[in-house]
Scaffold this active site. Sequence first.
Site, mmCIF file in Angstrom:
data_model
loop_
_atom_site.group_PDB
_atom_site.id
_atom_site.type_symbol
_atom_site.label_atom_id
_atom_site.label_comp_id
_atom_site.label_asym_id
_atom_site.label_seq_id
_atom_site.Cartn_x
_atom_site.Cartn_y
_atom_site.Cartn_z
ATOM 1 C CG ASP A 69 -1.834 1.216 1.253
ATOM 2 O OD1 ASP A 69 -2.708 1.302 0.364
ATOM 3 O OD2 ASP A 69 -1.679 2.078 2.143
ATOM 4 C CD GLU A 116 -5.277 1.634 -4.365
ATOM 5 O OE1 GLU A 116 -6.494 1.875 -4.352
ATOM 6 O OE2 GLU A 116 -4.503 1.966 -3.447
ATOM 7 C CB CYS A 124 -13.460 -5.501 7.865
ATOM 8 S SG CYS A 124 -12.823 -6.556 9.203
ATOM 9 C CB CYS A 183 -15.866 -9.725 9.239
ATOM 10 S SG CYS A 183 -16.098 -7.918 9.359
ATOM 11 C CB CYS A 203 -15.853 -8.793 13.052
ATOM 12 S SG CYS A 203 -14.266 -8.135 12.454
ATOM 13 C CG ASP A 238 -1.518 3.445 5.900
ATOM 14 O OD1 ASP A 238 -2.487 3.859 5.233
ATOM 15 O OD2 ASP A 238 -0.729 4.204 6.489
#
Length: 397
Positions: free
Chosen positions: A189, A273, A326, A329, A347, A354
Amino acid sequence: MTTSQVRRAFKYRFYPTDTQAAELSRTFGCVRKVYNLALAARTEAWARQERVNYNQSSAMLTAWKQTEELAYLNEVSSVPLQQALRHLQVAFTNFFGKRAEYPRFKSRKKSRKSAEYTASAFRFRDGELRLAKMRESLRIVWSRPLPDDASPSTVTVSQDAAGRWFVSLLCDDPSITHLPTTDAAIGIDAGLDHLRTFSTGEKIANPRHERRDRVALAKAQRRLAKKAKDSANRTKARHRVAKIHARIADRRRDTLHKITTRLVRENQTLVIEDLTVRNMVKNRKLARAISDAAWSQVRSMLEYKAAWYGREVIAVDRWFPSSKLCSSCGTLADEMPLSVRTWTSECGTTHDRDVNAAKNLLAAGRAVAACGAGVRPQRSSPGGQSAMKQETSRREP
């Protein structure tokens, strides 16, 4: 482990004599002149709905040399002039292929000063390089060795804005081999507080190279602004500014090479990305920081090094909500302002923004590698796989 037939450029600094510097400066000027003349001729022909190819522009160059006005083109080696026409041909090919904008004229003050010599215009023997029209070899600082039995196919001589001279030798490098295949994969990232954050939880601090020299740079730029236009003092002041920029760029490049080489050596799959940096730097508040972080340069380094060493780079679509999703979950948060650095999912899992984004990128990249679902090419550069758009809302950068 296999050997890749990689053609690699080895760049060195050299210190020309006064005679060599004068000869190279004339060559740079002639290369720029020929390029601009050929571009003007092709532009005029285009207005008449005609096309001029390389062979026709080469014939024009022969005719230009025979005129009294352009007779000075005969004083330098003809090879760099021919190479300038070939570069213009490539520029038009990219334009017609919709990969680049229409070629622009070269500026005496702003354009890069360079000249390319093919094998017929230089002699490389016993570690000495001699260019056409020169009696002496270049005084090159061999900061690293060339491959054994290296035979350069082209030599490019250039001078940067800081006045430094460089020579780049293009040759085959048989020492580059594909690394042993591994199961290691990592999500990467991009950020500003931290240069890179990995799915493993590791963070690379942002050195902020530009900030270290910001005061000195501002002072040099103020002095430059006060000098009279086209004066010798203005030229000196411009060189001082250029030297600071060069120092910043050198430090940044060294840091990025170390990071990217390590990542490629340790991981088989690298997931990044697909950021639109060109659009992101339009934000005045973040433009300087984004440019200093050199996000595009990191991607380019990862891609060509991955091609060298048999690794894979996967680019996840820029719309993928990696920060708001997330990783435990799969719950998607409604909002995620940039000021929020940690958040708790439904959750009960508390995420570092990050690190969570890097984990989600890795998961998306693994899905691409496993089944190829949602893959589309984003760039023409190596390793151009990209996961398709999965959400309609834009992710916070």
